[in-house]
Design a protein around this motif. Structure first.
Motif, short mmCIF file in Angstrom:
data_model
loop_
_atom_site.label_atom_id
_atom_site.label_comp_id
_atom_site.label_asym_id
_atom_site.label_seq_id
_atom_site.Cartn_x
_atom_site.Cartn_y
_atom_site.Cartn_z
N SER A 118 88.07 -53.56 13.39
CA SER A 118 89.09 -54.07 14.30
C SER A 118 88.47 -54.63 15.56
CB SER A 118 90.08 -52.96 14.66
OG SER A 118 89.39 -51.88 15.27
N ARG A 119 87.26 -54.17 15.94
CA ARG A 119 86.60 -54.65 17.14
C ARG A 119 85.65 -55.79 16.78
NH1 ARG A 119 84.06 -50.11 20.73
NH2 ARG A 119 83.88 -51.94 22.08
N ILE A 120 85.71 -56.87 17.55
CA ILE A 120 84.86 -58.02 17.31
C ILE A 120 83.70 -58.04 18.29
CG2 ILE A 120 84.77 -60.54 17.27
CD1 ILE A 120 87.66 -60.53 16.43
N LEU A 121 84.01 -57.82 19.57
CA LEU A 121 83.00 -57.85 20.61
C LEU A 121 82.66 -56.43 21.04
CD1 LEU A 121 84.38 -60.80 22.77
CD2 LEU A 121 82.68 -60.88 20.95
N THR A 122 81.43 -56.20 21.34
CA THR A 122 80.98 -54.89 21.79
C THR A 122 80.40 -55.04 23.19
OG1 THR A 122 80.46 -54.25 19.55
CG2 THR A 122 79.47 -52.93 21.29
N PHE A 123 80.91 -54.26 24.10
CA PHE A 123 80.51 -54.37 25.50
C PHE A 123 79.64 -53.21 25.96
CE2 PHE A 123 84.44 -56.71 25.05
CZ PHE A 123 84.11 -57.92 25.60
N LEU A 130 83.54 -58.31 -1.08
CA LEU A 130 83.01 -59.06 0.06
C LEU A 130 83.36 -58.37 1.39
CD1 LEU A 130 81.54 -61.69 0.88
CD2 LEU A 130 83.80 -62.76 1.07
N ALA A 131 84.59 -57.83 1.49
CA ALA A 131 85.00 -57.14 2.72
C ALA A 131 84.19 -55.87 2.95
CB ALA A 131 86.49 -56.83 2.66
N GLU A 132 83.92 -55.15 1.85
CA GLU A 132 83.13 -53.93 2.00
C GLU A 132 81.68 -54.25 2.35
OE1 GLU A 132 83.57 -51.85 -1.62
OE2 GLU A 132 85.63 -51.19 -1.22
N THR A 133 81.17 -55.35 1.78
CA THR A 133 79.77 -55.68 2.03
C THR A 133 79.53 -56.11 3.46
OG1 THR A 133 79.55 -56.37 -0.28
CG2 THR A 133 77.85 -57.13 1.27
N PHE A 134 80.43 -56.96 3.99
CA PHE A 134 80.24 -57.49 5.34
C PHE A 134 81.05 -56.74 6.40
CE2 PHE A 134 79.13 -61.02 2.55
CZ PHE A 134 77.93 -61.43 3.10
N ASN A 135 81.60 -55.62 5.99
CA ASN A 135 82.31 -54.76 6.96
C ASN A 135 83.42 -55.53 7.68
OD1 ASN A 135 82.92 -52.43 8.31
ND2 ASN A 135 81.32 -52.66 9.86
N PRO A 177 79.45 -58.90 28.80
CA PRO A 177 79.19 -58.55 27.39
C PRO A 177 77.70 -58.42 27.11
CG PRO A 177 79.71 -60.87 27.58
CD PRO A 177 79.93 -60.30 28.96
N ASN A 178 77.41 -57.66 26.07
CA ASN A 178 76.04 -57.45 25.63
C ASN A 178 75.85 -58.26 24.35
OD1 ASN A 178 73.52 -56.58 24.93
ND2 ASN A 178 73.99 -54.39 25.12
N ARG A 179 75.16 -59.38 24.43
CA ARG A 179 75.06 -60.28 23.29
C ARG A 179 74.24 -59.69 22.14
NH1 ARG A 179 76.60 -65.49 24.18
NH2 ARG A 179 77.21 -66.01 26.32
N SER A 180 73.31 -58.83 22.46
CA SER A 180 72.49 -58.27 21.39
C SER A 180 73.28 -57.35 20.49
CB SER A 180 71.31 -57.50 22.02
OG SER A 180 71.78 -56.42 22.80
N ALA A 181 74.43 -56.88 20.97
CA ALA A 181 75.25 -55.96 20.17
C ALA A 181 76.40 -56.69 19.47
CB ALA A 181 75.79 -54.84 21.06
N MET A 182 76.48 -58.03 19.57
CA MET A 182 77.58 -58.78 18.98
C MET A 182 77.22 -59.29 17.59
SD MET A 182 78.91 -61.05 22.20
CE MET A 182 79.39 -60.27 23.75
N ASP A 183 78.22 -59.43 16.71
CA ASP A 183 78.07 -60.00 15.38
C ASP A 183 78.78 -61.36 15.39
OD1 ASP A 183 77.87 -60.63 12.76
OD2 ASP A 183 78.57 -58.66 12.00
N PHE A 184 78.07 -62.46 15.71
CA PHE A 184 78.69 -63.76 15.88
C PHE A 184 79.20 -64.33 14.55
CE2 PHE A 184 76.09 -63.48 19.71
CZ PHE A 184 77.01 -63.90 20.68
N ASP A 185 78.50 -64.05 13.44
CA ASP A 185 78.96 -64.57 12.15
C ASP A 185 80.30 -63.98 11.76
OD1 ASP A 185 76.68 -66.08 12.00
OD2 ASP A 185 75.56 -64.54 10.86
N PHE A 186 80.41 -62.68 11.95
CA PHE A 186 81.68 -62.03 11.62
C PHE A 186 82.78 -62.50 12.55
CE2 PHE A 186 84.59 -58.41 12.33
CZ PHE A 186 85.16 -58.36 11.07
N ALA A 187 82.47 -62.68 13.82
CA ALA A 187 83.49 -63.13 14.77
C ALA A 187 83.96 -64.55 14.44
CB ALA A 187 82.92 -63.09 16.19
N HIS A 188 83.03 -65.43 14.05
CA HIS A 188 83.40 -66.80 13.69
C HIS A 188 84.30 -66.81 12.46
CE1 HIS A 188 82.80 -70.78 11.75
NE2 HIS A 188 82.87 -71.22 13.03
#
Length: 443
Positions: free
Chosen positions: A74-79, A65-70, A26-37
């Motif tokens: 459907s995808r959480i992790l980006t590889f 809130l859903a529109e603001t934080f996207n 995985p590429n950590r720089s492309a991940m959104d950890f807050d959204f995944a949590h």
């Protein structure tokens, strides 16, 4: 150790399983950890109490809130990162400058009117005769009844070469030899005269070959080929006393057209019997009837117009008379008809452009025009009109620029149909390196 015990080793089994694994990094720089949590811990809590009724304000808040934080992703992790923008090693300006610098061939303007018009009184309006030829010395020969006139294109002067008596006349054909000095004249009496145009002197008369008028002539070096109303085609060696060296018999009616190929290996003949023959020089015989190479029966009218292609070997163009109106192209090696074009009018003569892939045809009824065609598409480039009767005769200047036409309206016209040929620049000569190119020169 045998193969069975080797495969049972745990380390070997682990390596075999490791080869079948698909490793993802995985590429950590492309991940959104807050959204995944949030998606892993808080998203399911809203479904625990299905019976609770949400207020309209809370529904609006959650939607915002859903529109603001996207949160609808459907995808959480980006590889994989987005592909980098390609770097152009050569800028677009370079291609545009190269494209603009390439010279484009200018369109050739074809004059619709003749450059010059001369009178041709009492010219014989006969489809089967050949009364005009332009020699290599830039002198045009034209037969008017019993007289042959010479017109010098270099200075515009005209002179009379010969006038035959009524017993032998009228003149039925003329043809220049390759040197532009000697000219053959076919007569209605079946004789053929050879003249020196510079000395204005009769050299000899060829007799005994034909039984009637000689309407077709063509040269191949020292061989003069004649075609008559009797259907015979004769090769005459003008250097020897017994001049008949070969005879071609195939036409049942008058021979209207004769043309040797550029190589001198094949002879094309067209007749009033609607037939086109291709003869091979190697088959010519004096003692027996020479067998033709091809007997072509596709035309439905007399065949007079013949023209060998100057840029493609074994390509012949032929034109048919009033009930045919077609220009046909032949592969004379195989005898196959490559193409046929219906022109809508009688085809009297054909000329190839020596410098471009073009063909000029002259016509009879109904418009009495010349038509310039693009080859091989046979797209019509232009129609040249000016004659009021069928254009029976055409001849091309030695430089290939000017075309002379003579018609039954008793006029002789000169056209700039093919244009001025482009002079190719000679490539610069490379300096000779000398016998020792690897040794540096001091001076």
């Amino acid at each position: 150790m045998d193969a069975g015990s080797l495969n049972s080793c745990p380390q070997v089994q682990f390596l075999q399983r490791w080869e079948n694994l698909d490793r993802f990094i995985p590429n950590r720089s492309a991940m959104d950890f807050d959204f995944a949590h949030y998606m892993l811990t808080q998203r399911g809590k809203g479904k625990e109490n299905q019976s609770a009724v949400r207020s309209q304000s809370k529904e609006a808040y959650l939607k915002l809130l859903a529109e603001t934080f996207n949160m609808n992703r459907s995808r959480i992790l980006t590889f994989k990162n987005k592909p980098p923008t390609p770097v152009k090693l050569i800028p677009d300006e370079f291609y545009s400058s190269v494209h603009q610098s390439k010279p484009s061939k200018p369109l050739r303007r074809i004059p619709q009117t003749p450059e010059r018009t001369l009178d041709a009184p009492d010219i014989i309006d006969d489809f089967c005769l050949n009364l005009m030829d332009w020699g290599s010395s830039n002198v045009l020969a034209l037969a008017l009844q019993n007289t042959v006139y010479l017109w010098d294109a270099s200075n515009g002067s005209a002179s009379e070469l010969v006038t035959v008596d009524d017993e032998n006349g009228p003149v039925t054909s003329v043809s220049w030899a390759a040197d532009g000095q000697y000219i053959a004249i076919g007569l209605n009496s079946s004789d053929v005269q050879l003249w020196d145009s510079t000395a204005n002197r009769l050299l000899r008369t060829l007799r005994g070959g034909h039984q009637s008028r000689v309407g077709s002539l063509d040269w191949k070096n020292h061989i003069l080929t004649t075609g008559g109303m009797d259907g015979q085609i004769i090769n005459n060696d003008v250097r020897v006393h017994s001049h008949i060296v070969a005879t071609f018999r195939g036409h049942r009616q008058e021979v209207c057209g004769l043309k040797w190929s550029t190589s001198g290996q094949q002879l094309a003949s067209g007749g009033n019997d609607n037939l086109l023959y291709i003869w091979d020089r190697s088959m010519a015989s004096m003692h027996s009837r020479s067998q033709w190479l091809h007997r072509l029966e596709d035309h439905t009218a007399a065949v007079k117009a013949l023209a060998w292609c100057p840029f493609q070997r074994n390509l012949l163009a032929s034109g048919g008379g009033g009930s045919d109106c077609c220009i046909k192209f032949w592969n004379t090696h195989t005898g196959a008809c490559l193409n046929s074009v219906d022109t809508g009018s009688q085809v009297c003569a054909l000329l190839w452009n020596k410098n471009e892939r073009e063909l000029l045809s002259s016509h009879g009824f109904m418009q009495n025009q010349m038509t310039l065609w693009m080859y091989p598409s046979m797209v019509k480039i232009a129609d040249l009109t000016g004659h009021t009767s069928r254009v029976l005769f055409m001849a091309q200047s030695p430089d290939g620029r000017t075309v002379a036409t003579a018609a039954g309206d008793e006029t002789l016209k000169f056209w700039n149909a093919f244009g001025t040929p482009q002079v190719k620049k000679a490539a610069p000569k490379a300096e000779h390196p000398g016998p020792f190119p690897h040794i540096r020169r001091i001076r």
